[in-house]
Design an enzyme around this catalytic site. Structure first.
Site, mmCIF file in Angstrom:
data_model
loop_
_atom_site.group_PDB
_atom_site.id
_atom_site.type_symbol
_atom_site.label_atom_id
_atom_site.label_comp_id
_atom_site.label_asym_id
_atom_site.label_seq_id
_atom_site.Cartn_x
_atom_site.Cartn_y
_atom_site.Cartn_z
ATOM 1 N N THR A 1 11.410 94.288 -24.680
ATOM 2 C CA THR A 1 10.700 92.516 -23.872
ATOM 3 C C THR A 1 9.867 91.692 -25.559
ATOM 4 O O THR A 1 10.175 90.346 -24.815
ATOM 5 C CB THR A 1 9.971 93.239 -22.462
ATOM 6 N N CYS B 1 40.961 89.237 6.583
ATOM 7 C CA CYS B 1 41.952 88.290 5.682
ATOM 8 C C CYS B 1 43.200 89.476 4.853
ATOM 9 O O CYS B 1 43.923 89.493 5.944
ATOM 10 C CB CYS B 1 41.029 88.271 4.933
ATOM 11 N N HIS C 1 36.569 85.170 6.200
ATOM 12 C CA HIS C 1 35.025 86.298 5.416
ATOM 13 C C HIS C 1 34.188 86.040 6.353
ATOM 14 O O HIS C 1 33.513 85.408 6.100
ATOM 15 C CB HIS C 1 35.129 85.705 4.172
ATOM 16 N N GLU D 1 31.623 88.286 6.491
ATOM 17 C CA GLU D 1 30.593 89.027 5.772
ATOM 18 C C GLU D 1 29.715 87.929 4.985
ATOM 19 O O GLU D 1 28.724 87.470 4.652
ATOM 20 C CB GLU D 1 31.244 90.033 4.718
#
Length: 545
Positions: free
Chosen positions: A190, A378, A515, A517
């Site tokens: 970090t 689909c 789709h 979702e």
């Protein structure tokens, strides 16, 4: 005036910048701020539309038909704003725009360079995508130190200078690895990541420290000292079993207070009761639903990120935990359908290419014959039509021309011409470019009354598409006369949008060309997935009897 929050990442990729940024957006929205989000992707591709899911994960489609990074899916699941093509751009798009300007002579004979021309174009895109918002959260893809992301980092550095100290906040997400042999959390990665960022000219205001365990105060103080970040702004992002716990986790460490203080804004206090309620529902679920997820990208679940989340959302609102069993369709084709016997529902997702399709068709037949709740999305719908044509209509060797261009019964084919939302006629053939040549974005269609689809959607369905192939209208009447229900078709081209079986033949069997979702979220779920999981629960109860 819009305020900007820039989110960068360091040490390694896939730490969850998108989730962290979206969680911050969710908190700020509860403070009555209008939030939008942008994702800057350093790769040279124009968009991720032609990239392998193994390379990039899911391609998320917006209402206006943009093929974008999967992080935009997280943004829509966490905040109320709907993303557009202006919320995601790539190095490829930036250079394409600059080169076109140069060809038009807009730079008046100047030498076109990364600084200022590329960075100016990046800033132009950021400001355009941020218009109308109180706070714009901009996530820079990649990892600090990557050569590809340098122009983006330089652009956001310049924006901080141009917008002023109280209009820009920099958040840096890093990793604190745990070394089990030493029994220590290591802060050095970090420190080095922030050093790299500061060399570019960006001093982070907040550090999000990803870790698999709690970070002791002395480690936070050490990080603060070496990175020149206030101790209160060193925030732990500890591994969680659900991404929907992150907004509360960050809020409890006062991230929104620190951001608002940096941006010199004083909105109302945050209220995260809705997010707390979601996690309470997750914890209190009494049922366990087993879903067979039959696909070919199952080794990388990021390929189906929105779909996985949509199933979880529906489980939350059906008092159920959803356990997704990823089944490789090629393995299923070789070993048979035995692995489906203990499943409460079967799902076939979207996809491209021939590999694994016969295994998916076997799974569809199993669901149809054994009356297991089935959802095909689909390609999943197209294969359901193919299975029905072969085994019910008796069209032997029926197939999609995508997989067999010599099939005697092309029940699915490449649509050569269609009309866009703007009324423009677009054409394509087998030799068309792959990028941007699909039916993309939201499209509204009427739904036939008395059908399963109508009980879910009502009179109209408006969902997002991403596909090249369609059910062949030449065979639709034959399929319908044999018992298949086409419950929705597009109003202009009359293309098949939803298919299903009679309720007397199957309790819940539905395929959709779109789709669904992409529009599910944890707060309300989605009506189609709610109905699907409810059917799985009912099937489970009957099976136990």
């Amino acid at each position: 005036m819009t305020k900007y929050v820039f989110v960068t990442g360091g040490v390694v990729s896939s730490l969850g910048k998108g989730i962290s940024a979206a969680s911050l957006g969710a908190i700020l929205e509860t403070r009555n701020l209008k939030v939008t989000m942008l994702k800057l992707d350093p790769y040279i591709n124009v968009d991720p539309g032609t990239m392998s899911p193994f390379q990039h994960g899911e391609v998320f489609v917006t209402n206006d038909g943009a093929e974008t990074d999967l992080d935009l899916g997280h943004y829509e699941r966490f905040i109320s704003a709907k993303m557009t093509k202006e919320n995601n751009f790539t190095t490829g798009q930036i250079y394409d725009s600059v080169i076109k300007k140069e060809r038009r002579g807009e730079y008046l004979g100047k030498t076109v360079q990364v600084i200022p021309h590329i960075t100016d174009e990046i800033k132009l895109h950021i400001r355009k995508g941020s218009e109308g918002s109180d706070v714009a959260i901009i996530e820079v893809g990649g990892t600090v130190g990557d050569i590809e992301s340098l122009p983006f980092l330089e652009a956001i550095r310049q924006m901080g200078f141009e917008e002023g100290r109280e209009s820009a906040c920099y958040i840096h997400l890093t990793l604190l690895p745990w070394l089990s042999a030493a029994g220590e959390l290591k802060t050095k990665p970090t420190q080095h990541s922030v050093k790299e960022l500061r060399q570019i000219g960006i001093q982070p205001d907040i550090l999000l420290c990803r870790s698999e365990r709690e970070i002791p105060k002395e480690e936070k103080d050490k990080i603060a000292l070496f990175t020149n970040v206030a101790p209160k702004a060193v925030i732990a992002v500890v591994d969680s079993d659900s991404i929907y716990r992150i907004p509360v986790m960050l809020h409890e460490q006062l991230i929104d207070e620190i951001v608002c203080e940096k941006l010199a804004i004083k909105p109302k206090l945050a209220n995260l009761e809705q997010w707390k309620n979601i996690t309470e529902l997750l914890d209190s679920a009494n049922n366990l639903i087993n879903i067979a997820f039959v696909g070919k990208y199952v080794d990388l679940t990021e390929s189906y990120k929105s779909l996985n989340e949509a199933l979880i959302h529906a489980g939350i609102h059906n008092n159920s935990k959803v356990k997704i069993h990823f089944i490789d369709s090629e393995d299923l084709h070789l070993s048979g359908t035995g692995g489906l016997e203990k499943m409460d529902a079967i799902l076939i997702p979207g996809g491209f290419g021939k590999r694994g399709t016969e295994g998916k068709i076997q799974a569809i037949k199993y669901a149809r014959v054994n009356k297991v709740p089935f959802l095909g999305i689909c390609l999943g719908m197209q294969l359901a039509v193919t299975e029905y044509a072969r085994n019910i209509v008796n069209l032997k060797n029926a197939n999609s021309t995508e997989f067999d261009n010599k099939t005697p019964y092309p029940v699915v084919g490449l649509i050569a011409e269609w009309k866009t939302k703007e009324g423009v006629i677009e054409k394509r053939d087998e030799n068309s470019n792959l990028g941007g040549t699909m039916r993309l974005g939201a499209q509204q269609s009427p739904v036939k009354k008395g059908t399963l689809a109508h009980s879910i959607y009502g009179d109209k369905v408006n969902e997002r598409h991403r596909h090249r192939y369609e059910v062949n209208n030449k065979f639709v009447d034959q399929l319908i006369s044999s018992g298949l229900i086409v419950s929705s078709r597009t109003p202009s081209e009359n293309l098949c949008e939803i298919i299903e079986l009679e309720s007397s033949e199957h309790p819940w069997f539905l395929g959709c060309q779109f789709h669904p979702e992409f529009t599910s979220n944890p707060k309300t779920s989605h009506p189609l997935f709610l109905s699907y999981i409810k059917a799985a629960l009912e099937y489970q109860k009957k099976a136990k009897k």
